[in-house]
Design a protein around this motif. Structure first.
Motif, PDB file in Angstrom:
ATOM      1  N   VAL A 192      11.319 -14.514   6.932  1.00 51.38           N
ATOM      2  CA  VAL A 192      10.887 -14.481   5.532  1.00 51.38           C
ATOM      3  C   VAL A 192      10.053 -15.718   5.194  1.00 51.38           C
ATOM      4  O   VAL A 192      10.485 -16.847   5.419  1.00 51.38           O
ATOM      5  N   ASN A 193       8.858 -15.468   4.686  1.00 56.62           N
ATOM      6  CA  ASN A 193       8.023 -16.523   4.104  1.00 56.62           C
ATOM      7  C   ASN A 193       8.257 -16.495   2.590  1.00 56.62           C
ATOM      8  O   ASN A 193       7.852 -15.553   1.913  1.00 56.62           O
ATOM      9  N   VAL A 194       8.943 -17.509   2.097  1.00 56.43           N
ATOM     10  CA  VAL A 194       9.283 -17.596   0.676  1.00 56.43           C
ATOM     11  C   VAL A 194       8.240 -18.448  -0.032  1.00 56.43           C
ATOM     12  O   VAL A 194       8.174 -19.665   0.186  1.00 56.43           O
ATOM     13  N   GLU A 195       7.402 -17.809  -0.848  1.00 53.70           N
ATOM     14  CA  GLU A 195       6.430 -18.580  -1.627  1.00 53.70           C
ATOM     15  C   GLU A 195       7.036 -18.962  -2.969  1.00 53.70           C
ATOM     16  O   GLU A 195       7.464 -18.098  -3.744  1.00 53.70           O
ATOM     17  N   ALA A 199      19.769 -11.295  -3.246  1.00 51.21           N
ATOM     18  CA  ALA A 199      19.816  -9.963  -2.648  1.00 51.21           C
ATOM     19  C   ALA A 199      18.867  -9.857  -1.462  1.00 51.21           C
ATOM     20  O   ALA A 199      19.198  -9.257  -0.430  1.00 51.21           O
ATOM     21  N   VAL A 200      17.699 -10.463  -1.587  1.00 46.34           N
ATOM     22  CA  VAL A 200      16.727 -10.391  -0.495  1.00 46.34           C
ATOM     23  C   VAL A 200      17.170 -11.228   0.698  1.00 46.34           C
ATOM     24  O   VAL A 200      17.031 -10.819   1.855  1.00 46.34           O
ATOM     25  N   LEU A 201      17.732 -12.397   0.439  1.00 48.27           N
ATOM     26  CA  LEU A 201      18.199 -13.226   1.548  1.00 48.27           C
ATOM     27  C   LEU A 201      19.408 -12.592   2.240  1.00 48.27           C
ATOM     28  O   LEU A 201      19.567 -12.732   3.465  1.00 48.27           O
ATOM     29  N   ALA A 202      20.234 -11.888   1.492  1.00 49.52           N
ATOM     30  CA  ALA A 202      21.330 -11.147   2.118  1.00 49.52           C
ATOM     31  C   ALA A 202      20.777 -10.054   3.023  1.00 49.52           C
ATOM     32  O   ALA A 202      21.297  -9.824   4.131  1.00 49.52           O
ATOM     33  N   TRP A 203      19.721  -9.379   2.562  1.00 48.43           N
ATOM     34  CA  TRP A 203      19.053  -8.366   3.393  1.00 48.43           C
ATOM     35  C   TRP A 203      18.496  -9.004   4.659  1.00 48.43           C
ATOM     36  O   TRP A 203      18.654  -8.456   5.767  1.00 48.43           O
ATOM     37  N   ALA A 253       0.826  -1.212   0.000  1.00 48.51           N
ATOM     38  CA  ALA A 253       0.000   0.000   0.000  1.00 48.51           C
ATOM     39  C   ALA A 253       0.862   1.263   0.000  1.00 48.51           C
ATOM     40  O   ALA A 253       0.367   2.357  -0.300  1.00 48.51           O
ATOM     41  N   LEU A 254       2.140   1.111   0.318  1.00 44.54           N
ATOM     42  CA  LEU A 254       3.030   2.260   0.438  1.00 44.54           C
ATOM     43  C   LEU A 254       4.160   2.251  -0.592  1.00 44.54           C
ATOM     44  O   LEU A 254       4.643   3.313  -1.000  1.00 44.54           O
ATOM     45  N   HIS A 255       4.603   1.053  -0.981  1.00 48.14           N
ATOM     46  CA  HIS A 255       5.744   0.919  -1.883  1.00 48.14           C
ATOM     47  C   HIS A 255       5.450  -0.179  -2.899  1.00 48.14           C
ATOM     48  O   HIS A 255       4.612  -1.050  -2.672  1.00 48.14           O
ATOM     49  N   ARG A 256       6.164  -0.159  -3.996  1.00 45.79           N
ATOM     50  CA  ARG A 256       6.017  -1.229  -4.985  1.00 45.79           C
ATOM     51  C   ARG A 256       6.247  -2.575  -4.296  1.00 45.79           C
ATOM     52  O   ARG A 256       7.203  -2.744  -3.539  1.00 45.79           O
ATOM     53  N   GLU A 257       5.364  -3.537  -4.577  1.00 49.38           N
ATOM     54  CA  GLU A 257       5.463  -4.836  -3.907  1.00 49.38           C
ATOM     55  C   GLU A 257       6.717  -5.597  -4.325  1.00 49.38           C
ATOM     56  O   GLU A 257       7.263  -5.414  -5.413  1.00 49.38           O
ATOM     57  N   ASN A 258       7.146  -6.478  -3.416  1.00 46.48           N
ATOM     58  CA  ASN A 258       8.298  -7.354  -3.679  1.00 46.48           C
ATOM     59  C   ASN A 258       9.551  -6.579  -4.062  1.00 46.48           C
ATOM     60  O   ASN A 258      10.274  -6.943  -5.006  1.00 46.48           O
ATOM     61  N   THR A 259       9.812  -5.506  -3.330  1.00 43.86           N
ATOM     62  CA  THR A 259      11.044  -4.741  -3.533  1.00 43.86           C
ATOM     63  C   THR A 259      11.762  -4.601  -2.197  1.00 43.86           C
ATOM     64  O   THR A 259      11.151  -4.662  -1.122  1.00 43.86           O
ATOM     65  N   LEU A 260      13.065  -4.382  -2.263  1.00 40.75           N
ATOM     66  CA  LEU A 260      13.830  -4.205  -1.031  1.00 40.75           C
ATOM     67  C   LEU A 260      13.372  -2.979  -0.257  1.00 40.75           C
ATOM     68  O   LEU A 260      13.379  -2.973   0.979  1.00 40.75           O
ATOM     69  N   THR A 261      12.954  -1.934  -0.965  1.00 42.93           N
ATOM     70  CA  THR A 261      12.427  -0.744  -0.287  1.00 42.93           C
ATOM     71  C   THR A 261      11.195  -1.084   0.520  1.00 42.93           C
ATOM     72  O   THR A 261      11.059  -0.683   1.691  1.00 42.93           O
ATOM     73  N   HIS A 288      22.979 -18.271   2.943  1.00 38.42           N
ATOM     74  CA  HIS A 288      22.876 -16.997   3.654  1.00 38.42           C
ATOM     75  C   HIS A 288      22.650 -17.184   5.160  1.00 38.42           C
ATOM     76  O   HIS A 288      22.532 -16.186   5.892  1.00 38.42           O
ATOM     77  N   GLY A 289      22.561 -18.423   5.613  1.00 38.76           N
ATOM     78  CA  GLY A 289      22.456 -18.700   7.039  1.00 38.76           C
ATOM     79  C   GLY A 289      21.146 -18.278   7.673  1.00 38.76           C
ATOM     80  O   GLY A 289      21.120 -17.920   8.854  1.00 38.76           O
ATOM     81  N   VAL A 290      20.052 -18.354   6.896  1.00 39.60           N
ATOM     82  CA  VAL A 290      18.764 -17.881   7.423  1.00 39.60           C
ATOM     83  C   VAL A 290      17.742 -19.005   7.545  1.00 39.60           C
ATOM     84  O   VAL A 290      16.533 -18.740   7.646  1.00 39.60           O
ATOM     85  N   SER A 291      18.178 -20.253   7.574  1.00 41.47           N
ATOM     86  CA  SER A 291      17.244 -21.382   7.621  1.00 41.47           C
ATOM     87  C   SER A 291      16.293 -21.310   8.802  1.00 41.47           C
ATOM     88  O   SER A 291      15.126 -21.718   8.702  1.00 41.47           O
ATOM     89  N   ARG A 292      16.754 -20.785   9.916  1.00 40.83           N
ATOM     90  CA  ARG A 292      15.913 -20.732  11.117  1.00 40.83           C
ATOM     91  C   ARG A 292      14.875 -19.616  11.054  1.00 40.83           C
ATOM     92  O   ARG A 292      13.987 -19.553  11.907  1.00 40.83           O
ATOM     93  N   ARG A 293      14.993 -18.731  10.057  1.00 45.77           N
ATOM     94  CA  ARG A 293      14.034 -17.617   9.962  1.00 45.77           C
ATOM     95  C   ARG A 293      13.287 -17.632   8.629  1.00 45.77           C
ATOM     96  O   ARG A 293      12.738 -16.612   8.222  1.00 45.77           O
TER      97      ARG A 293
END
Length: 223
Positions: free
Chosen positions: A89-92, A77-81, A13-21, A114-119
């Motif tokens: 992160v819910n990855v569909e 890039a998103v997983l690095a973020w 509703a505020l920013h373009r969807e699926n972007t780092l911003t 990226h070491g994010v398996s637990r999240r």
């Protein structure tokens, strides 16, 4: 229990969807993380985008990374973020066919790298993708997306076949009976797209594990 709060494709509703911003804005607003969509380009690059084509009509499976608009991030890039920020992160996993391609294994490889398996939780409407994800990375939980009522026996069978830890129903499908079944089966229940404060309160009271919505201020009312 206060549910996990995730921005649906960030803060659409505020920013373009699926972007780092948009993803960063969800965290800045006080959410725990985001839900996002993964697709595969023709050159194998995994990107974060909901539709199978860009706004100008070009199909993602026909494109190379160099042809993407700058606002479309890669999954890496998103997983690095997420690794830097601690976001959940819910990855569909999106699909063009029922048969899994290399996006499943490579998505899980990237999550581990990226070491994010637990999240991370991996979700899909396509059971074959979830089964492939479970086989590729048993330590990363999977969630079965459903958008309409299905016979309970079918849901239980698919949950078992895919080894899914969570059920991801549309919010209108959730009632006390479903939550009772989930507790008996040991499932988490993560729901979408919750954009009404009264509905957020109802679902929180029922004990859902995560709320996914477009508006951070609505989700935050449960706290």
């Amino acid at each position: 229990m206060t549910p996990l709060l995730l921005g649906h494709r960030g803060t659409p509703a505020l920013h373009r969807e699926n972007t780092l911003t948009g993803f960063q804005a969800a965290l800045d607003a006080g959410l725990d993380g985001v839900e996002l969509d993964v697709r595969r380009l023709g050159d194998g690059t995994l990107v974060v985008h909901h539709d199978a084509q860009l706004e100008d009509g070009r199909a993602l499976p026909t494109l190379r990374a160099a042809e993407l608009p700058a606002f479309v991030p890669t999954l890496d890039a998103v997983l690095a973020w997420a690794a830097d920020t601690g976001a959940f992160v819910n990855v569909e996993l999106k699909h063009e066919a029922a048969r899994p391609d290399d996006r499943v294994g490579r998505t899980l490889d990237a999550v581990r790298a990226h070491g994010v398996s637990r999240r991370v939780i991996v979700s899909s409407f396509m059971p074959t993708l979830l089964r492939a994800a479970r086989n590729a990375a048993p330590d990363t939980p999977c969630g079965l997306l459903i958008h309409k009522p299905y016979p309970p026996l079918l849901v239980r069978a698919v949950m078992a076949w895919t080894g899914s830890a969570a059920l991801h129903p549309h919010h209108a499908l959730i009632d006390a009976s479903l939550m009772t079944t989930a507790r008996l089966r040991g499932w988490q229940v993560n729901t979408w797209t919750v954009n009404d404060p009264a509905e957020a309160a109802r679902l929180s009271a029922l004990g859902v594990h995560a709320l996914i919505g477009d508006h951070p201020d609505v989700l935050l009312t449960v706290r």
